[in-house]
Write an enzyme that holds these catalytic residues in place. Structure first.
Site, short mmCIF file in Angstrom:
data_model
loop_
_atom_site.label_atom_id
_atom_site.label_comp_id
_atom_site.label_asym_id
_atom_site.label_seq_id
_atom_site.Cartn_x
_atom_site.Cartn_y
_atom_site.Cartn_z
N ARG A 47 0.84 -1.20 0.00
CA ARG A 47 0.00 0.00 0.00
C ARG A 47 0.88 1.26 0.00
NH1 ARG A 47 -1.72 2.31 4.38
NH2 ARG A 47 -1.94 0.40 5.60
N TYR A 99 -16.21 17.48 -15.49
CA TYR A 99 -16.72 16.10 -15.53
C TYR A 99 -17.75 15.95 -14.40
CZ TYR A 99 -16.79 11.16 -14.34
OH TYR A 99 -17.20 9.90 -14.00
N ASP A 171 -7.22 19.09 -14.97
CA ASP A 171 -7.60 17.71 -15.33
C ASP A 171 -7.20 17.54 -16.79
OD1 ASP A 171 -8.87 15.41 -16.22
OD2 ASP A 171 -10.65 15.69 -14.99
N LYS A 196 -8.61 6.29 -19.14
CA LYS A 196 -8.95 6.72 -20.50
C LYS A 196 -7.76 6.51 -21.45
CE LYS A 196 -12.56 8.00 -18.16
NZ LYS A 196 -13.78 7.22 -18.11
C1 LIG Z 1 -12.24 14.34 -17.56
C2 LIG Z 1 -12.46 13.24 -16.58
N1 LIG Z 1 -11.97 13.36 -15.34
C3 LIG Z 1 -12.15 12.40 -14.41
C4 LIG Z 1 -12.86 11.25 -14.68
C5 LIG Z 1 -13.05 10.21 -13.61
O1 LIG Z 1 -12.29 9.07 -13.84
P1 LIG Z 1 -12.65 7.63 -13.24
O2 LIG Z 1 -13.90 7.17 -13.92
O3 LIG Z 1 -11.45 6.79 -13.49
O4 LIG Z 1 -12.90 7.83 -11.77
C6 LIG Z 1 -13.39 11.08 -15.97
C7 LIG Z 1 -14.19 9.89 -16.29
O5 LIG Z 1 -14.87 9.82 -17.28
C8 LIG Z 1 -13.19 12.10 -16.94
O6 LIG Z 1 -13.68 12.00 -18.19
#
Ligand SMILES: Cc1ncc(COP(=O)(O)O)c(C=O)c1O
Length: 372
Positions: A47, A99, A171, A196
């Site tokens: 961890r 998001y 992000d 992604k």
């Molecule tokens: C721009 C963006 N940030 C964060 C996330 C969150 O990621 P996760 O689904 O791995 O928690 C996503 C998920 O679609 C996203 O498109």
């Protein structure tokens, strides 16, 4: 070294015990101590750290040009690590079209915890400036945004954040470090859903926070990663690192395909609007052309008509898969308002596309058939 070389080599080393070219997956949860009680190889307990996570973090740092990285179990866990590194009573400025999971985290988890957030149209720096308060500690940027592909001027928002004594977090999930380098524009941290494009094959859930400086704020993120145990498994880290090896080439192909598909849709009589920053008529095109090295694989479009018209197109495609998420090799189509649910600001006739690595002409044929 250039980014293609970093993507192949950063975090990779020939395994010293076997000569294996591909790194082994270290599943061990615990590591041997020396007779004197020390851990000279640096690992104690999985961890805290393990070789696969360490390799991934090293690679992410190299790609972003950062000083330190912390890998998390998902993109949302990575965002949580950043928000929780703040203190109750602090104020955050975030985009109104972040998001939806990020907005929900701020509204439903961190507002009760004591974090106050002002949501603004981040493409309008005046709104970000106006939202500044004495306790503003963080400005969150997500560009291009989801699902309208709005483009934020990162350098401009960084100026506002820094003048307010706040950090700017970007992000960078959609653009990836291949197309956008927020640290070169002054951002302090980047956040990724490695689920992604970095993973790139729709087969691993993960996240990361990368810091330009390994400062006291990042130390708090690191502490949260370890102490809350929001960590990815060694196999997950191995998969993301494997995906990154081809990231520069995939991002170029995603961008090229998306440009062709968006161009096609922009001339279709059954389409009301196309949202893709690579199109000259897109309101954020100028900023995107300046701060990105390619416009990415995500696009959305509004079908002429209503929700049913959009659902009809999504129901008719054959090559696109109706599914959420993005960044894999296969193309996906999604009626975004449905997944965002009540309170969504997404137009009802909008379909979001994650453009994959198929031949763009096949994708266009598929959309042409569905649009009639
Ligand atoms: C721009 C963006 N940030 C964060 C996330 C969150 O990621 P996760 O689904 O791995 O928690 C996503 C998920 O679609 C996203 O498109």
């Amino acid at each position: 070294m250039r980014i293609e070389t970093l993507a192949v080599h950063a975090g990779h080393a020939i395994d010293p015990s076997t000569g294996a070219v591909t790194p082994p997956i270290h599943l061990s949860t615990t590591f041997e101590r020396e007779a004197d009680g020390s851990y000279p190889r640096g690992y104690i307990y999985a961890r805290n750290n393990n070789p696969n996570r360490m390799a991934l973090e090293e690679c992410l740092c190299a790609l972003e040009g950062g000083a330190a990285a912390a890998a998390f179990a998902s993109g949302s866990a990575a965002s949580m690590g950043v928000f929780q590194a703040l203190s109750p009573g602090d104020h955050v400025i975030a985009p109104v079209d972040a998001y939806h999971g990020t907005s929900r985290l701020l509204r439903e988890v961190f507002a009760p915890w004591g974090l106050e957030t002002t949501f603004v149209d981040m493409t309008d720096p005046a709104q970000a400036q106006q939202a500044v308060q004495p306790r503003t500690r963080l400005v969150w940027v997500e560009t291009p945004s989801n699902p309208l592909l709005k483009v934020t001027d990162i350098a401009r928002i960084v100026e506002i954040a820094h003048a307010a004594g706040a950090r700017c977090v970007c992000d960078n999930t959609w653009a990836t470090p291949i197309l956008q380098r927020p640290f070169e524009l002054g951002a302090d941290l980047t956040m990724h859903a490695t689920t992604k494009y970095l993973g790139g094959h729709s087969d691993v859930t993960g996240g990361a926070v990368v810091a330009r400086a390994e400062d006291e704020f990042f130390q708090r993120v690191r502490k949260l990663q370890i102490q809350t145990g929001a960590v990815p498994s060694p196999f997950d880290c191995w998969l993301v690192l494997r995906g990154i090896r081809t990231l520069p080439y995939r991002m170029r192909a995603h961008s090229e395909n998306a440009m062709k598909v968006a161009g096609y849709l922009s001339h279709h009589s059954g389409v009301e609007a196309v949202h893709y920053p690579g199109l000259k008529e897109h309101p954020g095109h100028g900023i995107a052309a300046r701060q990105m090295r390619g416009f990415g694989g995500m696009a959305s479009f509004q079908v002429k008509g209503d929700r049913d018209s959009a659902m009809g197109v999504a129901a008719t495609v054959r090559l696109f898969t109706r599914a959420t998420s993005l960044g894999g090799t296969e193309s996906l189509i999604e009626h975004r308002a449905s997944i965002e649910g009540p309170g969504t600001r997404t137009p009802d006739n909008l379909l979001r596309l994650s453009i994959g690595l198929e031949n763009a002409d096949d994708l266009i044929d598929d959309l042409a058939r569905a649009l009639g």
